[in-house]
Design an enzyme around this catalytic site. Structure first.
Site, short mmCIF file in Angstrom:
data_model
loop_
_atom_site.label_atom_id
_atom_site.label_comp_id
_atom_site.label_asym_id
_atom_site.label_seq_id
_atom_site.Cartn_x
_atom_site.Cartn_y
_atom_site.Cartn_z
N ARG A 77 100.52 94.00 74.00
CA ARG A 77 101.26 95.23 74.28
C ARG A 77 102.57 94.83 74.91
O ARG A 77 102.61 94.09 75.89
CB ARG A 77 100.48 96.14 75.23
N VAL A 134 89.00 94.96 71.25
CA VAL A 134 87.70 95.63 71.28
C VAL A 134 87.58 96.50 70.04
O VAL A 134 88.50 97.29 69.73
CB VAL A 134 87.55 96.49 72.55
N ASP A 242 97.38 109.20 81.12
CA ASP A 242 97.34 109.71 79.74
C ASP A 242 95.88 109.91 79.37
O ASP A 242 95.36 109.32 78.42
CB ASP A 242 98.02 108.73 78.80
N ASN A 247 92.91 108.04 73.69
CA ASN A 247 93.16 106.74 74.32
C ASN A 247 91.87 106.02 74.69
O ASN A 247 91.85 105.17 75.57
CB ASN A 247 94.02 106.93 75.57
N ASP A 260 95.75 102.48 77.40
CA ASP A 260 97.00 103.16 77.73
C ASP A 260 97.04 103.66 79.18
O ASP A 260 96.83 104.84 79.46
CB ASP A 260 97.25 104.32 76.76
N GLU A 262 99.86 103.21 81.11
CA GLU A 262 101.26 103.16 81.52
C GLU A 262 101.69 104.38 82.31
O GLU A 262 102.72 104.36 82.99
CB GLU A 262 102.16 102.98 80.30
#
Length: 374
Positions: A77, A134, A242, A247, A260, A262
């Site tokens: 990422r 995963v 999020d 997600n 996710d 962030e």
């Protein structure tokens, strides 16, 4: 959005043009240095669908050290390139790595196993993190899962498993204690909610800088939130940020990996709950607008609250505020995406500035108290 416009097209984003062959060579050299042994890298790919922010690269790797061979599948990422007209102003990979590490160490939340954090921008042009891949499936954002796909095709009972599992993830994240000490990068002066709100204002100003406009509906929502600020927001916890089933990678109907981070922050619990409820309603309202059934039985507001209270022992408060706040935050996302599409010649400047917000009608109804939940 016009009545005949494809909702999936409204959600599309231009994918980074990073050259995979060049990346493979750079990655091989970097990994060889990192593991202290000659590494081979193969099968670099970019997911055909994914989030609206970070660049994701999948790859396989193998190396032999101290007589032992290690191989596996991994995920990179990294922050998007400036030329891709990113949705967010900054991408703090170190914060994400710290949060995922802390969540994995202090809870039963299934975060992907982390391998490396690289902050040297000279490698790929931006920091990046590497985690083990995963296997699993996530409800699709593009096209939205309310139209078709495995979640749409599931039974009501199976969808209830997905909803309950999502809420359980949220409750487990919120149960982590001593968050200011465990996650110092998320701490700061004042309350977490006020810091978060001020950050949204700053992001909104940045997001529309290229078009030098202000969206009256977004300005009105900021004012509404100030006027309806909770007198007692309650305790502040770690928020996933999020928080939604899109997600989560599911193995069948059980979480295999929670992704996710962030948007992780320290704030009242209802920040996550409002986001979870609203984002599904955003997709469901699109389906309704196109005379499609969508998934009206999924992540219903009252069901989310009941399940969360059952799992956490916490009484949900001020939820209307946090749902409107979620709608505001997503309005900024959609306004930025609108700017992005205009920038790449995929859309035109709207005649009315409020049409920078795809869910304009829903947000207006929320502010006016006329939004229909059933």
């Amino acid at each position: 959005m016009s009545e005949d416009q494809d909702p999936a097209a409204q959600m599309s984003l231009t994918v980074s043009d990073r050259d995979l062959d060049e990346l493979a060579g750079t990655l091989t050299r970097w990994l060889t240095d990192k593991v202290g042994a000659e590494a081979t890298v193969s099968n670099l790919t970019k997911p055909s669908a994914g989030g609206m922010s970070s660049t994701t690269i999948l790859f396989d790797a193998e190396w032999t050290a101290a007589g032992s061979t290690e191989q596996g599948s991994f995920v990179i990422r990294m922050a998007p390139e400036d030329s891709s007209f990113p949705v967010f102003e900054s991408y703090d990979l170190a914060m994400q790595y710290q949060v995922m590490t802390g969540v994995g160490a202090t809870s039963e939340v299934a975060v992907p196993p982390l391998r490396w954090l690289e902050l040297d921008e000279s490698v790929f042009g931006s920091p990046f993190l590497v985690m083990e891949r995963v296997e699993g499936r996530a409800p699709s954002d593009n096209p939205p899962y309310v139209f078709f796909g495995w979640l749409f095709d599931a039974t009501a009972a199976e969808r209830a498993l997905i909803a309950d599992a999502t809420i359980e993830v949220i409750a487990r994240v919120h149960a982590i204690d001593e968050v200011a000490q465990r996650f110092p990068l998320l701490d700061g002066e004042g309350t977490g909610l006020r810091r978060h709100f001020q950050a949204q204002r700053a992001w909104y100003k940045w997001a529309l800088t290229d078009h030098d406009v202000e969206v009256p509906l977004i300005e009105r929502t900021f004012d509404w939130l100030e006027a309806n600020w909770p007198a007692d927001p309650g305790p502040e916890v770690l928020n996933w940020g999020d928080a939604r089933p899109g997600n989560i990678l599911f193995d069948g109907f059980a979480p295999a990996a929670v992704l996710d981070w962030e948007m992780a922050t320290i704030a009242p619990r209802e920040l996550d709950l409002g986001w979870t409820i609203f984002i599904h309603r955003f997709f469901q309202d699109i389906a309704t607008r196109f005379d499609q059934p969508g998934l009206a039985d999924f992540l219903r507001r009252n069901a989310v609250v009941a399940k969360y209270e059952e799992l956490s022992g916490h009484s949900v408060r001020n939820l209307d505020f946090y749902i409107v706040y979620a709608a505001l935050r997503h309005a900024i996302v959609m306004a930025r995406i609108k700017c992005r599409m205009i920038h790449f010649g995929e859309d035109t400047v709207p005649a009315e500035l409020d049409d920078y917000v795809m869910h304009r009608l829903s947000l207006e109804a929320l502010l006016d108290g006329t939004y229909e939940w059933d």
